[in-house]
Design a protein around this motif. Structure first.
Motif, PDB file in Angstrom:
ATOM      1  N   THR A  37       1.034  -1.169  -0.043  1.00 17.29           N
ATOM      2  CA  THR A  37       0.071  -0.039   0.110  1.00 17.29           C
ATOM      3  C   THR A  37       0.894   1.368  -0.276  1.00 17.29           C
ATOM      4  O   THR A  37       1.754   1.477   1.006  1.00 17.29           O
ATOM      5  N   ASN A  40      -1.413   7.889   1.003  1.00 16.55           N
ATOM      6  CA  ASN A  40      -1.803   7.902   2.220  1.00 16.55           C
ATOM      7  C   ASN A  40      -2.798   6.850   2.581  1.00 16.55           C
ATOM      8  O   ASN A  40      -3.639   6.624   1.233  1.00 16.55           O
ATOM      9  N   LEU A  41      -2.918   6.312   3.684  1.00 15.98           N
ATOM     10  CA  LEU A  41      -3.769   5.095   4.040  1.00 15.98           C
ATOM     11  C   LEU A  41      -4.479   5.888   5.325  1.00 15.98           C
ATOM     12  O   LEU A  41      -3.879   5.966   6.506  1.00 15.98           O
ATOM     13  N   THR A  57      -3.738   8.642   9.805  1.00 14.06           N
ATOM     14  CA  THR A  57      -3.297   8.591   8.622  1.00 14.06           C
ATOM     15  C   THR A  57      -1.886   8.197   8.413  1.00 14.06           C
ATOM     16  O   THR A  57      -0.976   8.675   9.210  1.00 14.06           O
ATOM     17  N   HIS A  59       1.563   6.730   5.935  1.00  8.96           N
ATOM     18  CA  HIS A  59       1.890   6.805   4.343  1.00  8.96           C
ATOM     19  C   HIS A  59       2.971   5.621   4.057  1.00  8.96           C
ATOM     20  O   HIS A  59       3.802   5.255   4.984  1.00  8.96           O
ATOM     21  N   THR A  83      -7.994   4.519   0.940  1.00  4.00           N
ATOM     22  CA  THR A  83      -6.851   5.480   0.371  1.00  4.00           C
ATOM     23  C   THR A  83      -7.365   6.849  -0.346  1.00  4.00           C
ATOM     24  O   THR A  83      -6.346   7.454  -0.857  1.00  4.00           O
TER      25      THR A  83
END
Length: 84
Positions: A37, A40-41, A57, A59, A83
């Motif tokens: 991934t 930003n998550l 958040t 990264h 996302t």
């Protein structure tokens, strides 16, 4: 009293793209992604009453991320991962 149980909702990720374990947990959950991934998550967790109990958040998470929910009462919690 039973340990916390989490229910997952995904946005921007396919339902097969993420696994949450162990479930139930004593407070630490692992999020495992089927592919790395990037970007930003956004991770949020609400309790059964709709109160936000965790938000982060991250990264460039990669394929695994830990979230610590120690100290929360036993119950059902709702997880949102996006996302966007």
């Amino acid at each position: 009293m039973p340990p916390p149980l989490i229910t997952a909702l995904a946005s921007g990720l396919s339902e097969q793209a993420v696994k949450v374990f162990p479930n139930p947990s004593e407070g630490v959950f692992e999020l495992a992604f089927s592919k790395a991934t990037t970007g930003n998550l956004h991770i949020t967790v609400w309790d059964g009453m709709g109160k936000l109990v965790f938000g982060e958040t991250a990264h460039n998470v990669g394929i695994q991320k830990s979230i610590k929910l120690n100290g929360l009462a036993a119950g059902v919690y709702f997880l949102k991962i996006s996302t966007e």
